[in-house]
Design a protein around this motif. Structure first.
Motif, PDB file in Angstrom:
ATOM      1  N   ASN A   1      63.589  34.260  54.239  1.00  0.00           N
ATOM      2  CA  ASN A   1      63.989  34.287  55.813  1.00  0.00           C
ATOM      3  C   ASN A   1      62.995  33.675  56.485  1.00  0.00           C
ATOM      4  O   ASN A   1      62.341  33.927  57.475  1.00  0.00           O
ATOM      5  N   GLU A   2      62.279  32.460  55.879  1.00  0.00           N
ATOM      6  CA  GLU A   2      61.448  31.847  56.920  1.00  0.00           C
ATOM      7  C   GLU A   2      60.134  32.512  56.832  1.00  0.00           C
ATOM      8  O   GLU A   2      59.439  32.140  57.859  1.00  0.00           O
ATOM      9  N   GLN A   3      59.894  33.391  56.212  1.00  0.00           N
ATOM     10  CA  GLN A   3      58.634  34.309  56.488  1.00  0.00           C
ATOM     11  C   GLN A   3      57.576  34.010  55.237  1.00  0.00           C
ATOM     12  O   GLN A   3      58.027  33.754  54.231  1.00  0.00           O
ATOM     13  N   TYR A   4      56.436  34.222  55.617  1.00  0.00           N
ATOM     14  CA  TYR A   4      55.319  33.927  54.791  1.00  0.00           C
ATOM     15  C   TYR A   4      54.476  35.207  54.865  1.00  0.00           C
ATOM     16  O   TYR A   4      54.153  35.818  55.696  1.00  0.00           O
ATOM     17  N   GLU A   5      53.880  35.594  53.533  1.00  0.00           N
ATOM     18  CA  GLU A   5      52.942  36.409  53.313  1.00  0.00           C
ATOM     19  C   GLU A   5      51.521  36.132  52.956  1.00  0.00           C
ATOM     20  O   GLU A   5      51.358  35.251  52.472  1.00  0.00           O
ATOM     21  N   LEU A   6      50.667  36.554  53.703  1.00  0.00           N
ATOM     22  CA  LEU A   6      49.191  35.978  53.712  1.00  0.00           C
ATOM     23  C   LEU A   6      48.518  36.649  52.394  1.00  0.00           C
ATOM     24  O   LEU A   6      48.618  37.854  52.232  1.00  0.00           O
ATOM     25  N   ILE A   7      47.842  35.466  51.659  1.00  0.00           N
ATOM     26  CA  ILE A   7      47.414  35.973  50.450  1.00  0.00           C
ATOM     27  C   ILE A   7      45.550  35.954  50.496  1.00  0.00           C
ATOM     28  O   ILE A   7      44.942  36.947  50.312  1.00  0.00           O
ATOM     29  N   SER A   8      45.239  34.915  51.650  1.00  0.00           N
ATOM     30  CA  SER A   8      43.914  34.543  51.781  1.00  0.00           C
ATOM     31  C   SER A   8      43.503  34.298  53.091  1.00  0.00           C
ATOM     32  O   SER A   8      44.309  33.474  53.633  1.00  0.00           O
ATOM     33  N   GLY A   9      42.534  34.878  53.653  1.00  0.00           N
ATOM     34  CA  GLY A   9      42.327  34.338  55.341  1.00  0.00           C
ATOM     35  C   GLY A   9      42.689  35.533  56.231  1.00  0.00           C
ATOM     36  O   GLY A   9      43.046  35.254  57.549  1.00  0.00           O
ATOM     37  N   GLU A  10      42.542  36.867  55.808  1.00  0.00           N
ATOM     38  CA  GLU A  10      42.978  37.877  56.822  1.00  0.00           C
ATOM     39  C   GLU A  10      42.063  37.955  58.123  1.00  0.00           C
ATOM     40  O   GLU A  10      42.353  38.132  59.078  1.00  0.00           O
ATOM     41  N   ARG A  11      40.702  37.604  57.909  1.00  0.00           N
ATOM     42  CA  ARG A  11      39.736  37.608  58.958  1.00  0.00           C
ATOM     43  C   ARG A  11      40.174  36.610  60.118  1.00  0.00           C
ATOM     44  O   ARG A  11      40.336  36.603  61.300  1.00  0.00           O
ATOM     45  N   ARG A  12      40.471  35.339  59.372  1.00  0.00           N
ATOM     46  CA  ARG A  12      40.854  34.114  60.112  1.00  0.00           C
ATOM     47  C   ARG A  12      42.155  34.374  60.919  1.00  0.00           C
ATOM     48  O   ARG A  12      42.226  34.167  62.059  1.00  0.00           O
ATOM     49  N   TYR A  13      42.903  34.899  60.252  1.00  0.00           N
ATOM     50  CA  TYR A  13      44.526  35.131  60.664  1.00  0.00           C
ATOM     51  C   TYR A  13      44.393  36.046  61.936  1.00  0.00           C
ATOM     52  O   TYR A  13      44.881  35.907  62.980  1.00  0.00           O
ATOM     53  N   THR A  14      43.393  37.046  61.808  1.00  0.00           N
ATOM     54  CA  THR A  14      43.284  38.212  62.908  1.00  0.00           C
ATOM     55  C   THR A  14      42.552  37.565  64.063  1.00  0.00           C
ATOM     56  O   THR A  14      42.948  37.772  65.203  1.00  0.00           O
ATOM     57  N   ALA A  15      41.654  36.561  63.653  1.00  0.00           N
ATOM     58  CA  ALA A  15      40.793  35.857  64.937  1.00  0.00           C
ATOM     59  C   ALA A  15      41.688  34.992  65.451  1.00  0.00           C
ATOM     60  O   ALA A  15      41.942  34.903  66.933  1.00  0.00           O
ATOM     61  N   LEU A  16      42.726  34.248  64.722  1.00  0.00           N
ATOM     62  CA  LEU A  16      43.546  33.388  65.635  1.00  0.00           C
ATOM     63  C   LEU A  16      44.446  34.248  66.332  1.00  0.00           C
ATOM     64  O   LEU A  16      44.905  33.498  67.339  1.00  0.00           O
ATOM     65  N   LYS A  17      44.977  35.212  65.885  1.00  0.00           N
ATOM     66  CA  LYS A  17      45.861  36.074  66.718  1.00  0.00           C
ATOM     67  C   LYS A  17      45.464  36.579  67.827  1.00  0.00           C
ATOM     68  O   LYS A  17      45.934  36.597  69.084  1.00  0.00           O
TER      69      LYS A  17
END
Length: 387
Positions: A77-93
Motif C-alpha cells: 500500500n505504498e508504505q515503508y517500514e523503517l529499519i535503520s535511522g529511527e533518531r534521524r526519522y524522529t528529528a526530520l518529523k
C-alpha cells in the motif's frame, strides 16, 4: 553525538545467509537512493531502543542537512517500514512539524527483507550506531538469540548462534555468553539493579548461576550499599554455590531415602496381598472341608439312626423272651454308654456344630462299638433260636 553507522551491500543482500555485518554506507557506494515522502514511512514496532538527544540532532540536520540516508523496506500500500535511522526519522518529523517542508522527501535505501531478517538488520544497525545501555545490550542479545533460533526451526543453516551474535553486536563471544546467562537466569530484581548501573555485567553473570534464594541474598547485600568487586563477587558466588551443592546433596539423599521407603512400602503391600490371598485360599479349603465333613457326618448320623432302629427291634425281640436270654451286665453297660454317646452326637448334629477330626474319630469308634454289639446281639439271637 551518536556514532556513525551503516550497512554493507553484501550483508543487506545476504542477511538470511548470515554473511558480513553492517559496515559504512556512504554516498559514493554503488546503490540507488529513493526519495520517499516521510508520511509513507512508518516506525518499526519492534524497535526497543530508546530515542534520546533528539534536539541536538534536529539542530545538526537543520544546519548541515541529512548526512546519512534511512534504510526501509516496502510493506504494501505504498508504505515503508523503517529499519535503520529511527533518531534521524524522529528529528526530520520534528523539523517538518516546524514548517521545514524541504525535509519531507527523505533519501532512503530500500531493501526487500522478510520479517526476521529486517529485525536482525534493525538490531545490527543500532548495535553499531548507538551508545547502548546494559539494558539495550541484554535485550538485543536476547532478541537475536530468539530470531536465529526461529530461522533454525525454518531449516536455515545458521552456525553457532553465539558467534553470529558476537559479529552482529560487536560484543565478544564471552560477553555474549554472559548476557545470555543473565537473560536466562538472573532474577528480575537484580536485572533492575544492573540496568540502574549498580551491578556490573561481570558480577551479574557470576550471580546468575546461583539459585533464586541466593540471588535474593545478593540483592539484600546490594540494597545495603555494600560494594562488591569482581573477585569478591566470584568468592561470594563460590561460597553460595557450595552451600547450594550441599543442599542439593541433602535433598538428593532425602529423595533416595523416601524412594527406599516407598519401595519397602510397596513390597510390604505386595506381601500383605499375598498373605490375604493365601488366607482366603485356606479359608476356602477349610470351608470346603467343613462342608465335606458335615455331609459325611450327616450320612453317618443317618446310618447310626437306622442302626439304632434295627438295634431297638432286635433288643425288643430279645426282651420278648427274657426268660430265654439274659444279657450280661457288661453288654447292658456298653449299650447304655453307646446310647449316651449317640445322644451327644445327635445333639451336635441338631446344633449344626462343625465336626473336627477328634469328633470324627469318636464317631468311628461308636460305629465300631455298634458293630460289635450287633455281632453280640446276632450271637445271642442265634443261640436263642437254637435253644
Amino acid at each position: 553525538m551518536a556514532k556513525r553507522f551503516s550497512i554493507s551491500e553484501s550483508m543487506l543482500n545476504g542477511i538470511s545467509k548470515n554473511t558480513e555485518k553492517v559496515s559504512t554506507i556512504e554516498a559514493k557506494e554503488n546503490f540507488k537512493l529513493e526519495y520517499i515522502d516521510i508520511d509513507k514511512i512508518v516506525r518499526n514496532k519492534k524497535n526497543f531502543y530508546e530515542i534520546s538527544n533528539i534536539e541536538d540532532l534536529v539542530e545538526d540536520i537543520s544546519i548541515n542537512g541529512l548526512n546519512h540516508n534511512l534504510v526501509v523496506r516496502p510493506i504494501g500500500n505504498e508504505q515503508y517500514e523503517l529499519i535503520s535511522g529511527e533518531r534521524r526519522y524522529t528529528a526530520l518529523k520534528e523539523l517538518i512539524s516546524k514548517g521545514n517542508e524541504k525535509f519531507r522527501k527523505v533519501p532512503c535505501k530500500t531493501l526487500e527483507l522478510n520479517d526476521l531478517d529486517s529485525e536482525i538488520v534493525l538490531i545490527q544497525a543500532n548495535a553499531q550506531s548507538r551508545e547502548l545501555s546494559e539494558s539495550d545490550k541484554l535485550k538485543q542479545v536476547q532478541r537475536l538469540t530468539e530470531l536465529y533460533n526461529m530461522k533454525k526451526k525454518k531449516g536455515e543453516k545458521i552456525g553457532k548462534v553465539r558467534d553470529i551474535i558476537s559479529k552482529d553486536t560487536g560484543l565478544s563471544p564471552t560477553q555474549v555468553g554472559r548476557y545470555t546467562t543473565i537473560n536466562k537466569s538472573l532474577i528480575p530484581e537484580l536485572k533492575s539493579v544492573l540496568e540502574q548501573g549498580n551491578l556490573t555485567i561481570a558480577n551479574a553473570s557470576e550471580f546468575a548461576v546461583l539459585s533464586e534464594e541466593n540471588q535474593n541474598i545478593i540483592l539484600d547485600i546490594i540494597k545495603n550499599n555494600v560494594s562488591i568487586n569482581k573477585n569478591e563477587a566470584n568468592e561470594l558466588k563460590n561460597k553460595l554455590k557450595k552451600i547450594e551443592q550441599e543442599k542439593e546433596s541433602l535433598i538428593k539423599k532425602e529423595e533416595e531415602h523416601l524412594n527406599e521407603i516407598k519401595k519397602l512400602t510397596l513390597k510390604n503391600e505386595e506381601i500383605n496381598r499375598d498373605l490375604d490371598k493365601k488366607i482366603d485360599d485356606i479359608n476356602k479349603i477349610a470351608n470346603n472341608k467343613a462342608k465335606e465333613i458335615a455331609i459325611e457326618f450327616k450320612n453317618d448320623k443317618n446310618k447310626i439312626k437306622k442302626g439304632n432302629v434295627e438295634l431297638k427291634k432286635e433288643i425288643n425281640e430279645i426282651k420278648k423272651d427274657e426268660s430265654k436270654l439274659e444279657l450280661n451286665q457288661e453288654l447292658k453297660i456298653r449299650l447304655k454308654g453307646i446310647r449316651k454317646e449317640i445322644g451327644k452326637v445327635a445333639g451336635l448334629m441338631a446344633n449344626n456344630t462343625i465336626i473336627d477330626d477328634g469328633t470324627l474319630k469318636e464317631v468311628n469308634f461308636l460305629k465300631e462299638q455298634l458293630r460289635f454289639l450287633n455281632e453280640q446281639v446276632d450271637l445271642y439271637t442265634n443261640q436263642i433260636k437254637h435253644d
